[in-house]
Design a protein around this motif. Structure first.
Motif, PDB file in Angstrom:
ATOM      1  N   ARG A  67      40.023  64.992  25.474  1.00  0.00           N
ATOM      2  CA  ARG A  67      39.346  64.808  24.288  1.00  0.00           C
ATOM      3  C   ARG A  67      39.630  66.073  23.545  1.00  0.00           C
ATOM      4  N   GLN A  68      40.110  67.122  24.174  1.00  0.00           N
ATOM      5  CA  GLN A  68      40.463  68.570  23.244  1.00  0.00           C
ATOM      6  C   GLN A  68      41.666  68.224  22.629  1.00  0.00           C
ATOM      7  N   ALA A  69      42.500  67.457  23.274  1.00  0.00           N
ATOM      8  CA  ALA A  69      44.008  67.202  22.513  1.00  0.00           C
ATOM      9  C   ALA A  69      43.543  66.219  21.525  1.00  0.00           C
ATOM     10  N   ALA A  70      42.738  65.316  21.678  1.00  0.00           N
ATOM     11  CA  ALA A  70      42.527  64.142  20.557  1.00  0.00           C
ATOM     12  C   ALA A  70      41.892  64.681  19.368  1.00  0.00           C
ATOM     13  N   ALA A  71      40.904  65.916  19.636  1.00  0.00           N
ATOM     14  CA  ALA A  71      40.230  66.277  18.415  1.00  0.00           C
ATOM     15  C   ALA A  71      41.086  67.565  17.693  1.00  0.00           C
TER      16      ALA A  71
END
Length: 195
Positions: A60-64
């Motif tokens: 999720r952090q990478a996607a954000a």
């Protein structure tokens, strides 16, 4: 939790497995540094769950981060507004121009379109009022109590506002941004938009 060196653990593996089955964990070390852990089944399930949550959090952090980067790139792209029009039901043949100062007809980052549309909203509002009274000079003002208490007039105004939309155009006549009378700004290609 007990500790055991690699050689000792290899020699006493059966005992360590039995200890794990009783709920006792063992940290296996090499030259005094932990390299592995022998855990009871319940603790192993918790560890696996923790690992899955950590992987999901990282995803999720990478996607954000990717989404922020994509949006910053998109907002930084230069666009060239040259005209502002009121368009009826999305038909370019119905375009009625509103004044866009020459000083505003300059290439700019896409992020600045919101401010430009906000500058045009007072002229957009004036145009809408003129169109409202042109159809019927006896109509009450859209801001009046009589209007607010009349379902028919409210419906007429909402229909007019939905059909007459402000468009900001580039040199090729493509829409750079559009906004309803009371609605939000929409910019084609917005990576965060549903449309």
């Amino acid at each position: 939790m007990q500790e055991s060196g690699v050689r000792e653990a290899r020699a006493h593996l059966t005992d360590l497995v039995a200890a794990a089955a009783r709920g006792e964990g063992t940290v296996i070390t090499k030259h005094g540094h932990p390299v592995a852990v022998l855990l009871p089944p319940e603790a192993a399930e918790l560890w696996e769950r923790h690992q899955r949550l950590a992987v999901e959090r990282d995803r999720r952090q990478a996607a954000a981060v990717e989404q922020r980067s994509r949006r910053e790139t998109w907002e930084s792209e230069a666009v060239h507004p040259v005209a502002a029009v009121i368009r009826y039901q999305g038909h370019p043949d119905s375009d009625d121009p509103i004044y866009l100062p020459e000083a505003e007809q300059l290439p700019r980052p896409r992020r600045e379109l919101r401010g430009l549309v906000d500058q045009l909203r007072p002229d957009y509002k004036s145009w809408m009022y003129e169109a409202w009274y042109e159809d019927d000079p006896r109509r009450p003002s859209p801001d009046s109590a009589r209007f607010r208490n009349s379902a028919r007039y409210r419906y007429d105004w909402q229909e007019q506002a939905a059909n007459h939309v402000l468009h900001l155009l580039d040199t090729e006549g493509n829409t750079l941004a559009r906004a309803d009378y009371d609605g939000p700004l929409w910019i084609p290609g917005d990576p965060d938009a549903d449309e």
